[in-house]
Design a protein around this motif. Structure first.
Motif, mmCIF file in Angstrom:
data_model
loop_
_atom_site.group_PDB
_atom_site.id
_atom_site.type_symbol
_atom_site.label_atom_id
_atom_site.label_comp_id
_atom_site.label_asym_id
_atom_site.label_seq_id
_atom_site.Cartn_x
_atom_site.Cartn_y
_atom_site.Cartn_z
ATOM 1 N N PRO A 166 37.507 43.540 38.444
ATOM 2 C CA PRO A 166 37.795 43.096 37.072
ATOM 3 C C PRO A 166 37.314 41.674 36.809
ATOM 4 N N ALA A 167 37.434 40.798 37.819
ATOM 5 C CA ALA A 167 37.022 39.407 37.651
ATOM 6 C C ALA A 167 35.515 39.293 37.453
ATOM 7 N N VAL A 168 34.776 40.098 38.194
ATOM 8 C CA VAL A 168 33.324 40.083 38.065
ATOM 9 C C VAL A 168 32.913 40.575 36.682
ATOM 10 N N ARG A 169 33.594 41.607 36.201
ATOM 11 C CA ARG A 169 33.246 42.188 34.900
ATOM 12 C C ARG A 169 33.423 41.204 33.759
ATOM 13 N N CYS A 170 34.415 40.314 33.863
ATOM 14 C CA CYS A 170 34.639 39.353 32.777
ATOM 15 C C CYS A 170 34.124 37.961 33.122
ATOM 16 N N ASN A 171 33.340 37.875 34.203
ATOM 17 C CA ASN A 171 32.719 36.602 34.609
ATOM 18 C C ASN A 171 33.763 35.515 34.830
ATOM 19 N N ASP A 201 38.262 34.736 51.078
ATOM 20 C CA ASP A 201 36.920 34.641 51.639
ATOM 21 C C ASP A 201 35.919 35.497 50.867
ATOM 22 N N ALA A 202 36.353 36.706 50.463
ATOM 23 C CA ALA A 202 35.472 37.594 49.711
ATOM 24 C C ALA A 202 35.161 37.006 48.336
ATOM 25 N N LEU A 206 31.392 35.401 46.055
ATOM 26 C CA LEU A 206 31.004 35.680 44.671
ATOM 27 C C LEU A 206 31.156 34.464 43.758
ATOM 28 N N GLY A 207 31.525 33.330 44.340
ATOM 29 C CA GLY A 207 31.702 32.128 43.538
ATOM 30 C C GLY A 207 32.975 32.134 42.716
#
Length: 237
Positions: A166-171, A201-202, A206-207
């Motif tokens: 979800p975090a990646v999807r909303c940047n 760590d993961a 992904l920053g």
């Protein structure tokens, strides 16, 4: 419309057309509670008019839509409402609850104490672990709130990708992990510590920054009497 500018909850005005017609002409905001329920309950072949059903149901909850929203599917079925309309009502109330949750969370979550105050209301009724992730922007404002897993009374299944998706999807720039302990004791288990470090760590790859992992329990239960444990406050992140 009453003096305060909000719709009354009284009976619909038949001279002004059906609730569905008034909705089309004037918008949903202008409809009364009875009208809105009538729209959801309307079935052309129904023996009882939808307005009559709506008034009868509202009388049983003293005119309170909030009280009605707490009815179970079985409660609605007992009113001789078709299964299709029961599903529509249940879905409408659940959407309203989720909207309310997401609206509240964007303004109130800034500290671990805020996380507990909000999620405690949700977790008190749970008999199994659930996990949520809050996605935040560069100003640490919540932009997304997702339930990412639901386990059993003894534990929950974690995987970093479920929380990061979800975090990646909303940047998102950062996230807060939240999960409840049905026992009420918010003391972290060995597994809780392990998943926190794995997720941290993961996320770094992904920053994304893991700001905190908050375990929600109950006040005056276990070692942490305030009712929650914060990995960040404990210096474990």
């Amino acid at each position: 419309m009453n003096a305060a500018g909000t719709p009354d909850s009284g009976a619909p005005d038949a001279k002004d057309g059906s609730p569905r017609e008034r909705l089309e002409r004037r918008g949903a905001r202008c409809l009364s509670d009875v009208d809105l329920l009538s729209v959801l309950l309307e079935i052309p072949s129904a023996k009882e008019p939808p307005g009559s059903i709506a008034r009868r149901i509202l009388e049983k909850v003293n005119g309170s839509i909030y009280n009605l929203s707490r009815w179970t599917i079985q409660d609605l079925r007992a009113e001789n409402i078709s299964w299709t309309r029961v599903c529509m009502l249940s879905a409408a109330f659940e959407l309203a609850k989720r909207f309310d949750e997401r609206s509240e969370i964007t303004t109130k979550i800034t500290t671990a104490k805020d996380v507990f105050a909000f999620f405690n209301k949700i977790s008190l009724a749970l008999d199994r672990e659930k996990c949520w992730v809050l996605s935040l922007d560069v100003k640490n404002q919540v932009v997304r709130f997702d339930e990412v897993s639901a386990g059993t009374a003894t534990g929950s299944l974690f995987h970093p990708r479920d929380f990061l998706r979800p975090a990646v999807r909303c940047n998102a720039s950062s996230i807060i992990l939240v999960h409840n302990h049905p026992s009420g004791d918010s003391t972290p288990s060995k597994g809780d510590v392990e998943i926190t470090l794995r997720l941290r760590d993961a996320a770094k790859v992904l920053g994304i920054n893991l700001l905190d992992h908050v375990i929600v329990g109950r006040r005056n239960v276990g070692v942490y009497r305030e009712g929650y444990f914060s990995f960040s406050a404990a210096g474990k992140l």
